[in-house]
Design an enzyme around this catalytic site. Sequence first.
Site, PDB file in Angstrom:
ATOM      1  N   GLY A 120     -19.645  12.253 -13.833  1.00 43.89           N
ATOM      2  CA  GLY A 120     -19.492  10.805 -13.881  1.00 43.89           C
ATOM      3  C   GLY A 120     -20.508  10.031 -13.062  1.00 43.89           C
ATOM      4  N   LEU A 122      -0.270   4.172   0.952  1.00 43.51           N
ATOM      5  CA  LEU A 122      -0.871   5.037   1.976  1.00 43.51           C
ATOM      6  C   LEU A 122      -1.374   6.362   1.411  1.00 43.51           C
ATOM      7  CD1 LEU A 122       1.481   4.459   5.055  1.00 43.51           C
ATOM      8  CD2 LEU A 122      -0.620   3.245   4.418  1.00 43.51           C
ATOM      9  N   GLY A 168      -4.981   4.907   2.111  1.00 46.53           N
ATOM     10  CA  GLY A 168      -4.925   3.978   3.236  1.00 46.53           C
ATOM     11  C   GLY A 168      -4.270   4.609   4.455  1.00 46.53           C
ATOM     12  N   ASP A 214       0.856  -1.186   0.000  1.00 42.30           N
ATOM     13  CA  ASP A 214       0.000   0.000   0.000  1.00 42.30           C
ATOM     14  C   ASP A 214       0.893   1.237   0.000  1.00 42.30           C
ATOM     15  OD1 ASP A 214      -1.949   2.114   0.843  1.00 42.30           O
ATOM     16  OD2 ASP A 214      -3.255   0.386   1.203  1.00 42.30           O
ATOM     17  N   ARG A 239     -22.382  14.871  -9.335  1.00 40.27           N
ATOM     18  CA  ARG A 239     -20.988  15.087  -9.702  1.00 40.27           C
ATOM     19  C   ARG A 239     -20.711  14.544 -11.104  1.00 40.27           C
ATOM     20  NH1 ARG A 239     -18.191  11.523  -5.329  1.00 40.27           N
ATOM     21  NH2 ARG A 239     -19.581  10.092  -6.434  1.00 40.27           N
ATOM     22  N   TYR A 270     -12.963   5.747 -14.672  1.00 39.27           N
ATOM     23  CA  TYR A 270     -12.793   4.758 -13.605  1.00 39.27           C
ATOM     24  C   TYR A 270     -13.452   3.435 -13.997  1.00 39.27           C
ATOM     25  CZ  TYR A 270     -13.850   2.357  -9.205  1.00 39.27           C
ATOM     26  OH  TYR A 270     -14.000   1.415  -8.220  1.00 39.27           O
TER      27      TYR A 270
END
Length: 318
Positions: free
Chosen positions: A279, A33, A36, A31, A277, A141
């Site tokens: 999308g 971070l 996270g 990760d 928003r 995405y």
Amino acid sequence: MKILVTGGAGFIGSNVVDAYIGAGHDVAVVDNLFSGKRRNLNPKARFYLLDIRSQEVKKVFEHERPDIVNHHAAQMSVPASVEDPMYDADVNVRGFLNVLEAARSNGTKKVIFISSGGAIYGEAKEYPTSEKYQPVPMSPYAITKFVSEQYLAFYRHQYGLDYTVLRYANIYGPRQIPHGEAGVVAIFMDRLLNGSRCAVNSFDEEPRGMTRDYCFVGDVARANMLALSKGSEQAFNIGTGVATHTADLFGEIYEAVRKKVPGLDSGLKTPDRGVARAGDLKNSCLNAGKAKTGLGWSPEVALREGIEKTLDWRMTIS
């Protein structure tokens, strides 16, 4: 079993790591971070502070030699993907390919890939939407998630790397941060606990806001457990099949907070009106019947119970 979880310090990934370790598995976490948190890391997991696009990922695989890769790491925001589609593709496609290359070169047997049932189907005409519906992704995405699923099929065909795809609905629960996909639960809770007004984003024709399928993170962790040994070469929706308007979600959260905070300003009960928003989809809800037959999974935590569990956690970190 040795499992490497990318994004294992994030909201959902860390809950999955806890489930794996609780079941006795040997777990490593990669990760960067970015979203996270160190506080989410299970102390029994080996942690590598690393971006999935880094060439150092290969060294982690060479050292760990995981049997299973659980891929949660991602750029997870739909609006952010619209604003910067190149960055979105860099993380979600190039980063994933970097992981796949390391996996196939180091004896990994299977990849559990986290896709998005809440995004890739687009404005589906089948509602709730099953896996039989052809995805029509309407954001960068969603496109990257769908493309990644195709790469999995290629790696299976070319190299024999097994996989299971979990297409998540909107996930909520302890450790959720108030931004990114499905962050509205955390946003509403944080604002109400801070005595601030909330807004329900909507399209003009539906003042109650969009509909979403909200699935509790504990149920999601169970799906990831089952996917270790089931669901080969298949995609599964992980959701509740229950569509909830944003305004109704807010009402549930407001009542839960009011019970915990008796002095809550009653003027906060009626949210402001916000705009959708970039999308955003108008409606999203998943049919998870295939997960019941193929994985032995079905949701167990109803929305009200899940909100109460999430609020209990949220108040312990205040």
